[in-house]
Design a protein around this motif. Structure first.
Motif, PDB file in Angstrom:
ATOM      1  N   ALA A 460       0.867  -1.104   0.010  1.00  0.00           N
ATOM      2  CA  ALA A 460       0.150   0.109   0.044  1.00  0.00           C
ATOM      3  C   ALA A 460       0.841   1.275  -0.004  1.00  0.00           C
ATOM      4  O   ALA A 460       1.945   1.069   0.564  1.00  0.00           O
ATOM      5  N   LEU A 461       0.317   2.307  -0.687  1.00  0.00           N
ATOM      6  CA  LEU A 461       1.045   3.506  -0.853  1.00  0.00           C
ATOM      7  C   LEU A 461       0.117   4.605  -0.212  1.00  0.00           C
ATOM      8  O   LEU A 461      -0.848   4.467   0.113  1.00  0.00           O
ATOM      9  N   ALA A 462       0.805   5.805  -0.037  1.00  0.00           N
ATOM     10  CA  ALA A 462      -0.159   6.775   0.530  1.00  0.00           C
ATOM     11  C   ALA A 462      -0.908   7.331  -0.676  1.00  0.00           C
ATOM     12  O   ALA A 462      -0.552   7.188  -1.779  1.00  0.00           O
ATOM     13  N   LYS A 463      -2.072   7.557  -0.297  1.00  0.00           N
ATOM     14  CA  LYS A 463      -3.004   7.793  -1.444  1.00  0.00           C
ATOM     15  C   LYS A 463      -2.830   9.101  -2.072  1.00  0.00           C
ATOM     16  O   LYS A 463      -2.822  10.139  -1.297  1.00  0.00           O
ATOM     17  N   PRO A 464      -2.916   9.326  -3.429  1.00  0.00           N
ATOM     18  CA  PRO A 464      -2.410  10.623  -4.084  1.00  0.00           C
ATOM     19  C   PRO A 464      -3.700  11.827  -4.274  1.00  0.00           C
ATOM     20  O   PRO A 464      -3.371  12.723  -4.271  1.00  0.00           O
ATOM     21  N   ALA A 468     -12.642   7.681  -3.123  1.00  0.00           N
ATOM     22  CA  ALA A 468     -12.720   6.945  -1.807  1.00  0.00           C
ATOM     23  C   ALA A 468     -11.967   5.748  -1.804  1.00  0.00           C
ATOM     24  O   ALA A 468     -11.545   5.271  -0.829  1.00  0.00           O
ATOM     25  N   MET A 469     -11.638   4.879  -2.932  1.00  0.00           N
ATOM     26  CA  MET A 469     -10.859   4.036  -3.151  1.00  0.00           C
ATOM     27  C   MET A 469      -9.711   4.055  -4.208  1.00  0.00           C
ATOM     28  O   MET A 469     -10.226   4.784  -5.284  1.00  0.00           O
ATOM     29  N   TYR A 470      -8.627   3.820  -4.005  1.00  0.00           N
ATOM     30  CA  TYR A 470      -7.596   4.357  -4.986  1.00  0.00           C
ATOM     31  C   TYR A 470      -6.843   2.925  -5.335  1.00  0.00           C
ATOM     32  O   TYR A 470      -6.150   2.353  -4.423  1.00  0.00           O
ATOM     33  N   ILE A 471      -7.001   2.409  -6.592  1.00  0.00           N
ATOM     34  CA  ILE A 471      -6.096   1.091  -6.754  1.00  0.00           C
ATOM     35  C   ILE A 471      -5.362   1.647  -8.252  1.00  0.00           C
ATOM     36  O   ILE A 471      -5.803   2.190  -9.341  1.00  0.00           O
ATOM     37  N   VAL A 472      -4.006   1.773  -7.818  1.00  0.00           N
ATOM     38  CA  VAL A 472      -3.183   2.273  -8.960  1.00  0.00           C
ATOM     39  C   VAL A 472      -3.290   1.245 -10.495  1.00  0.00           C
ATOM     40  O   VAL A 472      -3.074   0.255 -10.082  1.00  0.00           O
ATOM     41  N   ASN A 473      -3.774   1.950 -11.452  1.00  0.00           N
ATOM     42  CA  ASN A 473      -3.540   1.427 -12.692  1.00  0.00           C
ATOM     43  C   ASN A 473      -2.234   0.807 -13.033  1.00  0.00           C
ATOM     44  O   ASN A 473      -1.320   1.433 -13.245  1.00  0.00           O
TER      45      ASN A 473
END
Ligand code: GTP
Ligand code: MG
Length: 573
Positions: A460-464, A468-473
């Protein structure tokens, strides 16, 4: 009549058969040696070129059809399936030993507007088998009696998924939750006929435009080919006018040629050009191609698509022209699925669970998609103390020059295609049911508020941003795959994973039911899938979540608190 309908009176025997099949599947796969993604796609495309689909009046036509079609070459497989229209329509999918033989059968076919329902003479692998006429018919019948050597005919359920009742019956008879997970996968995944049908649908499009675009390639991607597709899943297709050329020997010869094709210059900017071309292709499919119906153009979307239904294959198709990353993303998912036999059964179960509690929905909206859900499963398997999957970063690091793939718009899709080079060996020995429980527990405690999920890093990384939900493409790392997910839907996911963890934990603890009790009542996964096949159709706009209060039912600051009993938000409003 499909296999399922035919076998339903003997469900018990069938269930026993399925359980045995399931156990054998693992050992078979190990012995077979696994094809890589490109080999798999290539062999299926060639198989489609050796195949024809013939509509018949019923399965009784089989012997006659077999004998008739044998004159064009050696038939290697025949599968019978039916499609429920106003009446039940019957089809035979015939595979010849070579593409030339299939082509000879197609070339021999006549046009008959009265029978085929259209006056437009179009060549395609979709044919009719008409009744014999006069003396020729009687002679044909006589020959048939003397020559009864045909292949065994398999009637296959090619299009429909198992009914909930049949699945329930099957899962009740399993020996434990692990076997339920395997059965669910084996019995609901896209079968052999389903895969063949999808490649024939792609070939039909390709052949239809091959006169003007001899290098055109209609490339299947998504769940039809990544190994995560279930029966009845849609077919995602990318159509490329120059798809066949890149990378071939012929291509390098052409590169050196001094003769250059004259081409039309672009009329406007790239996007509207693509939209115009798609519109035109959509009209062509609609007007000329047998089986194609209900054509819809969705050209304003980020990736413009043409949607249509194929009535001979009972299949929904999404055709795009500019989404090559989807193809490479499917390759990544295919590879993940091949790396460990637990990956696909686990993902199938999570997807079914999400569908049953209305977290996913066939129409696009603020809810999580199957693709994002699959990413959640892959990430969970990467971040474990004993990971089951490597990070994509590790696969990129192990790539060599043969793995370099860059899309037309410059997106780098390079990663090692050969797992030997990645040198990843999992030491995780957890059973499927343990993994499922750990999956639910992991996401019930995941800090969606502050953390982004990165399959590239496997952590997991810090959310940029404030999504609400962040999944890096994974292939376009500045994009968020789950950007569409609203805060309410993310919260609902957290509640449902908590409920599921609690439910599954008590199922594991109560695993002392006798065999007869197991047959009588719902247990194990069946208690997770409480609302079968339920699709909550929510309005796309002005959706007022039913569970505003629910997010306050537990204290969000205590994410590591013990799992609470299930929250029945449906009754809480
Ligand atoms: P079902 O159709 O629900 O069975 O699953 P699917 O995996 O086919 O999903 P979908 O038809 O929505 O998308 C087709 C494929 O496009 C996926 O398998 C991915 O490979 C790719 N895809 C979908 N959404 C995204 C996205 O947001 N980013 C990227 N890179 N690829 C995506
Ligand atoms: Mg799809």
């Amino acid at each position: 009549m499909n296999t399922l309908m035919r076998l339903s009176p003997q469900l018990h025997h069938w269930r026993t058969y399925c359980i045995k099949q399931c156990a054998a599947a693992g050992t078979e796969a190990a012995a077979r040696g696994k094809p890589n993604y490109e080999e798999f796609i290539d062999s299926r495309q060639q198989q489609a070129q050796r195949s024809i689909v013939v509509q018949v009046s019923s399965e009784k036509s089989y012997n006659e059809l077999y004998n008739y079609c044998s004159r064009f070459g050696r038939i290697v497989t025949v599968q019978h399936y039916s499609v429920q229209h106003e009446d039940e329509l019957h089809y035979m999918l015939l595979e010849y030993a070579s593409a030339g033989e299939a082509s000879a059968a197609i070339s021999s076919s006549a046009y008959n507007a009265e029978l085929s329902g259209s006056g437009v003479p179009v060549r395609s692998p979709f044919l009719w088998f008409r009744a014999p006429t006069g003396g020729a018919g009687r002679r044909g019948q006589a020959k048939l009696a003397a020559n009864q050597k045909t292949l065994a005919l398999h009637t296959v359920n090619g299009t429909r998924s198992l009914s909930h009742e049949a699945l329930k019956e099957l899962l009740r008879g399993a020996a434990g939750i692990d076997q339920q997970l395997n059965l669910l996968y084996e019995q609901t995944r896209l079968n052999e006929l389903g895969v063949r049908m999808r490649f024939i649908a792609a070939l039909q499009v390709e052949q239809a435009i091959s006169g003007m675009f001899p290098d055109a390639l209609a490339q299947p991607f998504g769940s039809s080919v990544n190994g995560f597709g279930k029966m009845g899943c849609d077919l995602d297709l990318i159509l490329r006018f120059d798809g066949k050329t890149p990378g071939t020997d012929q291509d390098s010869q052409r590169e050196a040629s001094r003769l250059i094709y004259h081409t039309k210059e672009n009329l406007s900017n790239g996007r509207s050009q693509t939209q115009r071309q798609m519109e035109c292709i959509g009209d062509m499919l609609h007007l000329f191609l047998p089986g194609v119906c209900h054509v819809r153009r969705i050209l304003q979307a980020r990736v413009p698509i043409i949607k249509y239904h194929h009535e001979h294959l009972d299949l929904e198709i999404d055709l795009s022209m500019s989404n090559l990353t989807g193809f490479f993303m499917s390759e990544l998912l295919y590879m993940f699925g091949e790396m460990d036999p637990r990956v696909r059964p686990l993902t199938f179960c999570v997807r079914r669970w999400a569908q049953s509690c209305g977290l996913t929905n066939p129409s696009p909206g603020r809810w999580i998609t199957n693709f994002s859900l699959t990413c959640l499963v892959m990430f969970f398997l990467q971040q474990m103390r004993q990971p089951i999957l490597p990070s994509i970063g590790a696969m990129v690091k192990a790539a060599n020059t043969a793995d370099i793939r860059v899309t037309e718009d410059g997106i780098n899709c390079t990663f090692a295609r050969d797992m030997e080079r990645v040198r990843f060996q999992s030491r995780n020995t957890s059973s499927l049911s343990e993994l499922l429980l750990q999956f639910f527990e992991f996401y019930s405690q995941f800090d969606f508020h502050n953390r982004a999920i990165s399959l590239n890093e496997g952590r997991a990384l810090a959310k940029p941003d404030h999504s609400a939900m962040y999944i890096v493409n994974p292939l376009e790392q500045l994009l968020n795959v789950s950007k569409n997910v609203s805060l309410e839907e993310c919260e609902r996911l957290r509640i449902e994973v908590r409920n599921a963890a609690w439910m599954l934990e008590s199922e594991v603890e109560n695993a002392t039911l006798s065999e007869s009790e197991r047959r009588e009542q719902s247990w194990g996964l069946l208690n997770l899938f409480k609302h079968p096949e339920k699709s909550v159709i929510r309005p796309n706009m002005f959706f007022k979540p039913r569970m505003v209060e629910v997010s306050d039912l537990f204290d969000k600051s205590q994410t590591s608190a013990p799992t609470p009993p299930p929250v029945n938000y449906k009754n809480s409003t």
